[in-house]
Design a protein around this motif. Structure first.
Motif, PDB file in Angstrom:
ATOM      1  N   PHE A  14       9.617  -0.035   6.486  1.00  0.00           N
ATOM      2  CA  PHE A  14       8.748   1.141   6.688  1.00  0.00           C
ATOM      3  C   PHE A  14       9.276   2.015   7.835  1.00  0.00           C
ATOM      4  N   PRO A  15       8.852   3.292   7.868  1.00  0.00           N
ATOM      5  CA  PRO A  15       9.402   4.233   8.850  1.00  0.00           C
ATOM      6  C   PRO A  15       9.210   3.759  10.296  1.00  0.00           C
ATOM      7  N   HIS A  16      10.226   3.999  11.085  1.00  0.00           N
ATOM      8  CA  HIS A  16      10.184   3.628  12.502  1.00  0.00           C
ATOM      9  C   HIS A  16      10.794   4.728  13.349  1.00  0.00           C
ATOM     10  N   ALA A  17      10.256   4.867  14.544  1.00  0.00           N
ATOM     11  CA  ALA A  17      10.769   5.892  15.466  1.00  0.00           C
ATOM     12  C   ALA A  17      10.629   5.406  16.898  1.00  0.00           C
ATOM     13  N   PRO A  18      11.506   5.874  17.776  1.00  0.00           N
ATOM     14  CA  PRO A  18      11.324   5.540  19.194  1.00  0.00           C
ATOM     15  C   PRO A  18      10.220   6.421  19.796  1.00  0.00           C
ATOM     16  N   ASP A  19       9.577   5.899  20.825  1.00  0.00           N
ATOM     17  CA  ASP A  19       8.556   6.684  21.528  1.00  0.00           C
ATOM     18  C   ASP A  19       9.260   7.501  22.615  1.00  0.00           C
ATOM     19  N   TYR A  41       0.788  -1.248   0.000  1.00  0.00           N
ATOM     20  CA  TYR A  41       0.000   0.000   0.000  1.00  0.00           C
ATOM     21  C   TYR A  41       0.818   1.296   0.000  1.00  0.00           C
ATOM     22  N   GLN A  42       2.120   1.201   0.054  1.00  0.00           N
ATOM     23  CA  GLN A  42       2.920   2.431   0.247  1.00  0.00           C
ATOM     24  C   GLN A  42       2.732   3.454  -0.878  1.00  0.00           C
ATOM     25  N   ASP A  43       2.346   2.989  -2.051  1.00  0.00           N
ATOM     26  CA  ASP A  43       2.159   3.929  -3.171  1.00  0.00           C
ATOM     27  C   ASP A  43       0.697   4.343  -3.334  1.00  0.00           C
ATOM     28  N   GLN A  44      -0.134   3.983  -2.347  1.00  0.00           N
ATOM     29  CA  GLN A  44      -1.572   4.296  -2.478  1.00  0.00           C
ATOM     30  C   GLN A  44      -2.042   5.288  -1.406  1.00  0.00           C
ATOM     31  N   GLY A  45      -1.121   6.082  -0.903  1.00  0.00           N
ATOM     32  CA  GLY A  45      -1.496   7.075   0.106  1.00  0.00           C
ATOM     33  C   GLY A  45      -1.661   6.487   1.490  1.00  0.00           C
ATOM     34  N   VAL A  46      -0.872   5.483   1.781  1.00  0.00           N
ATOM     35  CA  VAL A  46      -0.912   4.861   3.114  1.00  0.00           C
ATOM     36  C   VAL A  46       0.484   4.945   3.737  1.00  0.00           C
ATOM     37  N   VAL A  47       0.542   5.435   4.978  1.00  0.00           N
ATOM     38  CA  VAL A  47       1.817   5.535   5.703  1.00  0.00           C
ATOM     39  C   VAL A  47       1.821   4.510   6.832  1.00  0.00           C
ATOM     40  N   PHE A  48       2.852   3.722   6.888  1.00  0.00           N
ATOM     41  CA  PHE A  48       3.033   2.803   8.017  1.00  0.00           C
ATOM     42  C   PHE A  48       4.112   3.394   8.922  1.00  0.00           C
ATOM     43  N   VAL A  49       3.832   3.416  10.209  1.00  0.00           N
ATOM     44  CA  VAL A  49       4.799   3.948  11.180  1.00  0.00           C
ATOM     45  C   VAL A  49       4.922   2.972  12.339  1.00  0.00           C
ATOM     46  N   GLY A  50       6.134   2.522  12.596  1.00  0.00           N
ATOM     47  CA  GLY A  50       6.388   1.684  13.764  1.00  0.00           C
ATOM     48  C   GLY A  50       6.895   2.560  14.888  1.00  0.00           C
ATOM     49  N   VAL A  51       6.302   2.404  16.066  1.00  0.00           N
ATOM     50  CA  VAL A  51       6.739   3.192  17.226  1.00  0.00           C
ATOM     51  C   VAL A  51       7.285   2.221  18.272  1.00  0.00           C
TER      52      VAL A  51
END
Lengths: 178, 193
Positions: B137-142, B107-117
């Motif tokens: 997919f994008p990941h960030a610390p909380d 789905y990344q090219d269909q206007g969907v963002v995945f974020v791992g926290v």
């Protein structure tokens, strides 16, 4: 003259060698710092002032979860790199929030939590003192009123109605008999 | 004589009553602030249909979003956001990571963002986990556990799907499956926000 020149060259070479050696030593310092062994006791001394992120109100030094084991390893790593316990705690607070600190900083909402017991004791003391004073005042007023009533309503008791003091009369009798 | 005594007592009585009022005001004020803090600390979990709490992310190196090292929910507005809370120490998270990565690829090219926290995790362990699962997919610390606090998560894994308008469309407690992701994202894409 050529001897002097060759001597100068040797001195320069020696100086250069010393600089290179110094450079290597400076580069090796961080690596040496990483080799400082950190005992479990030192890790736990820091961990006991931190809370487990998963189990509520469980100190980090006694928590058996994997998350806490990871955190203790992070503490060990930071201590071995030369961080002080205070710096380690500050890192954890910044990274995971003040909620992980067993002794959160006395500021904001936490300050109220710290101040509330003190305020409660002071306010309680004030009210208790006032209550005791009220009791004393009312007791004194009752005493005064009672004394006034006694004086106003006092009727002299006839001497014959007063019961003779048994002890006194026996003592007098014994003295008389001697 | 009693009049004079009464007059002398009057200012004392009034100052005492002022003190009493001041003490009560302080006590009630402190209790109000304490109550407000307790209510805030036990705020209910944001439910489906409610606006998603705002958040700011500082991505792990190599796991940025559209080349940005930091982003907020505002930056993602107009897109479907799948926000997954996880941790490297979480056993259940291992069940869903491949499914999330597969859905991201789809789905990344269909206007969907995945974020791992990453929740309460140690950064090297987070990185090692992402490398183990080949996560892209994008990941960030909380940081400061602020996001997990605002979303009132009860543990990991948990997934919030936020629609194009910023409303929470779906909440999954526990591992999320690929079929659930397909169903919810498909519906949101069909609705178009």
């Amino acid at each position: 003259m050529p001897e002097l020149r060759s001597k100068q060259i040797r001195v320069r070479r020696l100086a250069a060698a010393l600089f290179v050696l110094l450079g290597f030593l400076l580069l090796a310092l961080p690596a040496l710092a990483q080799d400082v062994p950190v005992t479990d006791d030192e890790v736990n001394a820091v961990a006991k002032d931190l809370f487990c992120p998963v189990c509520e109100s469980t100190p980090l030094d006694v928590c058996p979860t994997q998350a806490c084991a990871d955190w203790r390893e992070l503490i060990r790593q930071q201590l071995s790199e030369g961080s002080t316990p205070e710096e380690v705690q500050a890192y954890f607070a910044r990274q995971y929030g003040d909620g992980v600190l067993a002794n959160p900083p006395k500021s904001g909402f936490t300050l109220i939590l710290w101040a509330l017991p003190v305020v409660a004791v002071i306010v309680g003391g004030v009210f208790f003192t006032r209550y005791v004073r009220t009791l004393r005042t009312s007791a004194a007023e009752v005493d005064e009123e009672f004394e006034e009533d006694v004086v106003e309503t006092a009727v002299p008791i006839p001497a014959k109605l007063i019961a003779p003091d048994d002890y006194k009369s026996r003592l007098e009798e014994e003295l008389r008999n001697r | 004589m009693s009049d004079i005594a009464n007059r002398l007592e009057q200012p004392q009585k009034s100052s005492r009553s002022y003190l009493s009022i001041a003490v009560w005001v302080i006590v009630l004020g402190l209790l109000a602030v304490l109550g407000w803090g307790l209510v805030n600390s036990t705020a209910p979990r944001p439910e489906v249909g409610e606006m998603a709490p705002k958040f700011n992310l500082e991505f792990f190196d190599g796991y940025e979003w559209e080349g940005k090292t930091a982003a907020s929910l505002e930056d993602m507005k107009g897109q479907i956001v799948v926000m997954n809370f996880w941790a490297s120490w979480c056993v259940e998270c291992r069940v869903e990571t491949d499914e999330l990565e597969a859905a991201w690829q789809k789905y990344q090219d269909q206007g969907v963002v995945f974020v791992g926290v990453a929740y309460s995790d140690v950064e090297p362990n987070s990185i090692a986990y992402m490398e183990e699962f080949d996560v892209t997919f994008p990941h960030a610390p909380d940081l400061g556990t602020r996001i997990s606090h605002d979303y009132e998560i009860t543990g990991v894994p948990e997934t919030f799907i936020i629609d194009q308008t910023g409303e929470i469309a779906y909440v999954q407690i526990g591992p999320i499956s690929g079929s659930t992701l397909d169903q919810i994202i498909g519906q949101l894409l069909a609705d178009g926000g």
